[in-house]
Design a protein around this motif. Structure first.
Motif, PDB file in Angstrom:
ATOM      1  N   GLY A  31       0.900  -1.240  -0.026  1.00  0.00           N
ATOM      2  CA  GLY A  31       0.268  -0.045   0.233  1.00  0.00           C
ATOM      3  C   GLY A  31       0.800   1.045  -0.182  1.00  0.00           C
ATOM      4  O   GLY A  31       0.330   2.435   0.333  1.00  0.00           O
ATOM      5  N   GLN A  32       2.069   1.117  -0.227  1.00  0.00           N
ATOM      6  CA  GLN A  32       3.032   2.572  -0.334  1.00  0.00           C
ATOM      7  C   GLN A  32       3.065   2.843  -1.618  1.00  0.00           C
ATOM      8  O   GLN A  32       4.228   2.691  -2.434  1.00  0.00           O
ATOM      9  CB  GLN A  32       4.336   1.904   0.283  1.00  0.00           C
ATOM     10  N   ASN A  33       2.068   3.490  -2.412  1.00  0.00           N
ATOM     11  CA  ASN A  33       1.932   3.343  -3.540  1.00  0.00           C
ATOM     12  C   ASN A  33       2.816   4.656  -4.000  1.00  0.00           C
ATOM     13  O   ASN A  33       3.306   4.783  -5.175  1.00  0.00           O
ATOM     14  CB  ASN A  33       0.385   4.169  -3.969  1.00  0.00           C
ATOM     15  N   GLU A  34       3.147   5.794  -3.337  1.00  0.00           N
ATOM     16  CA  GLU A  34       3.981   6.658  -3.755  1.00  0.00           C
ATOM     17  C   GLU A  34       5.648   6.217  -3.826  1.00  0.00           C
ATOM     18  O   GLU A  34       6.237   6.680  -4.785  1.00  0.00           O
ATOM     19  CB  GLU A  34       4.047   7.949  -3.052  1.00  0.00           C
ATOM     20  N   VAL A  35       5.943   5.454  -2.864  1.00  0.00           N
ATOM     21  CA  VAL A  35       7.321   4.686  -3.120  1.00  0.00           C
ATOM     22  C   VAL A  35       7.227   3.614  -4.187  1.00  0.00           C
ATOM     23  O   VAL A  35       8.346   3.649  -4.720  1.00  0.00           O
ATOM     24  CB  VAL A  35       7.752   4.049  -1.585  1.00  0.00           C
ATOM     25  N   ALA A  36       6.107   3.085  -4.524  1.00  0.00           N
ATOM     26  CA  ALA A  36       6.069   2.028  -5.331  1.00  0.00           C
ATOM     27  C   ALA A  36       6.393   2.812  -6.870  1.00  0.00           C
ATOM     28  O   ALA A  36       6.852   2.525  -7.775  1.00  0.00           O
ATOM     29  CB  ALA A  36       4.834   1.133  -5.393  1.00  0.00           C
ATOM     30  N   ARG A  37       5.588   3.963  -7.010  1.00  0.00           N
ATOM     31  CA  ARG A  37       5.544   4.617  -8.245  1.00  0.00           C
ATOM     32  C   ARG A  37       7.137   5.322  -8.505  1.00  0.00           C
ATOM     33  O   ARG A  37       7.621   5.294  -9.472  1.00  0.00           O
ATOM     34  CB  ARG A  37       4.721   5.865  -7.940  1.00  0.00           C
ATOM     35  N   SER A  38       7.659   5.560  -7.296  1.00  0.00           N
ATOM     36  CA  SER A  38       9.358   5.821  -7.453  1.00  0.00           C
ATOM     37  C   SER A  38      10.065   4.688  -7.997  1.00  0.00           C
ATOM     38  O   SER A  38      10.887   5.059  -8.748  1.00  0.00           O
ATOM     39  CB  SER A  38       9.696   6.310  -6.201  1.00  0.00           C
ATOM     40  N   CYS A  39       9.799   3.671  -7.397  1.00  0.00           N
ATOM     41  CA  CYS A  39      10.526   2.522  -8.031  1.00  0.00           C
ATOM     42  C   CYS A  39      10.366   2.193  -9.369  1.00  0.00           C
ATOM     43  O   CYS A  39      11.358   1.780 -10.274  1.00  0.00           O
ATOM     44  CB  CYS A  39      10.337   1.335  -6.920  1.00  0.00           C
ATOM     45  N   TYR A  40       9.025   2.201  -9.650  1.00  0.00           N
ATOM     46  CA  TYR A  40       8.827   2.090 -11.200  1.00  0.00           C
ATOM     47  C   TYR A  40       9.482   2.934 -12.216  1.00  0.00           C
ATOM     48  O   TYR A  40       9.919   2.358 -12.938  1.00  0.00           O
ATOM     49  CB  TYR A  40       7.213   1.748 -11.343  1.00  0.00           C
ATOM     50  N   ARG A  41       9.103   4.038 -11.456  1.00  0.00           N
ATOM     51  CA  ARG A  41      10.062   5.362 -12.354  1.00  0.00           C
ATOM     52  C   ARG A  41      11.302   5.098 -12.677  1.00  0.00           C
ATOM     53  O   ARG A  41      12.015   5.272 -13.614  1.00  0.00           O
ATOM     54  CB  ARG A  41       9.567   6.553 -11.679  1.00  0.00           C
ATOM     55  N   SER A  42      12.190   4.733 -11.575  1.00  0.00           N
ATOM     56  CA  SER A  42      13.448   4.135 -11.527  1.00  0.00           C
ATOM     57  C   SER A  42      13.872   3.240 -12.560  1.00  0.00           C
ATOM     58  O   SER A  42      14.801   3.337 -13.339  1.00  0.00           O
ATOM     59  CB  SER A  42      14.013   3.818 -10.154  1.00  0.00           C
ATOM     60  N   ALA A  43      13.135   2.331 -12.479  1.00  0.00           N
ATOM     61  CA  ALA A  43      13.263   1.137 -13.334  1.00  0.00           C
ATOM     62  C   ALA A  43      13.014   1.299 -14.777  1.00  0.00           C
ATOM     63  O   ALA A  43      13.767   1.107 -15.738  1.00  0.00           O
ATOM     64  CB  ALA A  43      12.108   0.076 -13.019  1.00  0.00           C
ATOM     65  N   GLY A  44      11.982   2.452 -15.170  1.00  0.00           N
ATOM     66  CA  GLY A  44      11.748   2.665 -16.438  1.00  0.00           C
ATOM     67  C   GLY A  44      13.009   3.686 -16.973  1.00  0.00           C
ATOM     68  O   GLY A  44      13.376   3.678 -18.163  1.00  0.00           O
ATOM     69  N   LEU A  45      13.631   4.361 -15.998  1.00  0.00           N
ATOM     70  CA  LEU A  45      14.607   5.222 -16.508  1.00  0.00           C
ATOM     71  C   LEU A  45      15.946   4.424 -16.579  1.00  0.00           C
ATOM     72  O   LEU A  45      16.746   4.797 -17.765  1.00  0.00           O
ATOM     73  CB  LEU A  45      15.002   6.146 -15.380  1.00  0.00           C
ATOM     74  N   LEU A  46      16.110   3.458 -16.065  1.00  0.00           N
ATOM     75  CA  LEU A  46      17.356   2.704 -16.325  1.00  0.00           C
ATOM     76  C   LEU A  46      17.237   2.040 -17.630  1.00  0.00           C
ATOM     77  O   LEU A  46      18.122   1.672 -18.176  1.00  0.00           O
ATOM     78  CB  LEU A  46      17.442   1.963 -14.938  1.00  0.00           C
ATOM     79  N   ALA A  47      15.938   1.396 -17.839  1.00  0.00           N
ATOM     80  CA  ALA A  47      15.693   0.602 -18.902  1.00  0.00           C
ATOM     81  C   ALA A  47      15.715   1.651 -20.103  1.00  0.00           C
ATOM     82  O   ALA A  47      16.504   1.168 -21.192  1.00  0.00           O
ATOM     83  CB  ALA A  47      14.400   0.022 -18.952  1.00  0.00           C
ATOM     84  N   GLU A  48      15.617   2.751 -20.266  1.00  0.00           N
ATOM     85  CA  GLU A  48      15.662   3.995 -21.363  1.00  0.00           C
ATOM     86  C   GLU A  48      16.996   4.119 -21.316  1.00  0.00           C
ATOM     87  O   GLU A  48      17.526   4.083 -22.616  1.00  0.00           O
ATOM     88  CB  GLU A  48      14.658   5.228 -20.809  1.00  0.00           C
ATOM     89  N   THR A  49      17.797   4.220 -20.415  1.00  0.00           N
ATOM     90  CA  THR A  49      19.088   4.551 -20.685  1.00  0.00           C
ATOM     91  C   THR A  49      19.816   3.276 -21.295  1.00  0.00           C
ATOM     92  O   THR A  49      20.677   3.564 -22.217  1.00  0.00           O
ATOM     93  CB  THR A  49      20.125   4.328 -19.107  1.00  0.00           C
ATOM     94  N   LEU A  50      19.550   1.991 -21.151  1.00  0.00           N
ATOM     95  CA  LEU A  50      20.093   1.122 -22.247  1.00  0.00           C
ATOM     96  C   LEU A  50      19.420   1.066 -23.562  1.00  0.00           C
ATOM     97  O   LEU A  50      20.145   0.666 -24.248  1.00  0.00           O
ATOM     98  CB  LEU A  50      19.586  -0.442 -21.318  1.00  0.00           C
ATOM     99  N   LEU A  51      18.434   1.638 -23.498  1.00  0.00           N
ATOM    100  CA  LEU A  51      17.882   1.634 -25.084  1.00  0.00           C
ATOM    101  C   LEU A  51      18.599   2.650 -25.873  1.00  0.00           C
ATOM    102  O   LEU A  51      18.487   2.642 -27.084  1.00  0.00           O
ATOM    103  CB  LEU A  51      16.376   2.267 -24.901  1.00  0.00           C
ATOM    104  N   MET A  52      19.543   3.589 -25.192  1.00  0.00           N
ATOM    105  CA  MET A  52      20.050   4.552 -25.933  1.00  0.00           C
ATOM    106  C   MET A  52      21.376   3.819 -26.637  1.00  0.00           C
ATOM    107  O   MET A  52      22.170   4.294 -27.361  1.00  0.00           O
ATOM    108  CB  MET A  52      20.966   5.490 -25.071  1.00  0.00           C
ATOM    109  N   GLU A  53      21.826   2.588 -26.282  1.00  0.00           N
ATOM    110  CA  GLU A  53      22.641   1.681 -26.709  1.00  0.00           C
ATOM    111  C   GLU A  53      22.330   1.520 -28.417  1.00  0.00           C
ATOM    112  O   GLU A  53      21.326   0.981 -28.561  1.00  0.00           O
ATOM    113  CB  GLU A  53      22.985   0.288 -25.980  1.00  0.00           C
ATOM    114  N   THR A  54      23.385   1.936 -29.358  1.00  0.00           N
ATOM    115  CA  THR A  54      23.049   1.738 -30.640  1.00  0.00           C
ATOM    116  C   THR A  54      23.272   0.351 -31.145  1.00  0.00           C
ATOM    117  O   THR A  54      22.617  -0.078 -32.136  1.00  0.00           O
ATOM    118  CB  THR A  54      24.086   2.594 -31.344  1.00  0.00           C
ATOM    119  N   GLU A  55      23.821  -0.587 -30.153  1.00  0.00           N
ATOM    120  CA  GLU A  55      24.218  -1.914 -30.993  1.00  0.00           C
ATOM    121  C   GLU A  55      23.239  -3.159 -30.535  1.00  0.00           C
ATOM    122  O   GLU A  55      23.375  -4.134 -30.327  1.00  0.00           O
ATOM    123  CB  GLU A  55      25.549  -2.464 -30.848  1.00  0.00           C
TER     124      GLU A  55
END
Length: 85
Positions: A31-55
């Motif tokens: 039930g800690q939705n704000e903390v959960a939202r922050s965790c999900y946001r971090s996960a998405g940003l890290l994945a976006e970082t990897l998507l910048m890899e051209t190969e």
């Protein structure tokens, strides 16, 4: 070698992205939705970082895009939704 080190860093980023997503799911269940939202946001940003890899291969790109799409906004309702209920 440099390529091996880059692969290790990318693997660490990917694993941390998955860990953030798991942490978000646990926080959401608690039930800690704000903390959960922050965790999900971090996960998405890290994945976006990897998507910048051209190969990236097509399969890797699809996996990462799915991680990004599973963002906090899709997993959790906005706080305003609770006020309207």
């Amino acid at each position: 070698s440099t390529i091996a080190n880059i692969a290790k860093v990318e693997e660490l980023i990917y694993n941390h992205s998955l860990a953030c997503g798991r942490d978000g799911a646990v926080k959401q269940l608690l039930g800690q939705n704000e903390v959960a939202r922050s965790c999900y946001r971090s996960a998405g940003l890290l994945a976006e970082t990897l998507l910048m890899e051209t190969e990236l291969g097509d399969e890797d790109k699809t996996i990462l895009e799915n991680l990004v799409e599973g963002s906090a906004e899709e997993r959790l309702p906005h706080p305003e939704a609770f006020l309207l209920a």
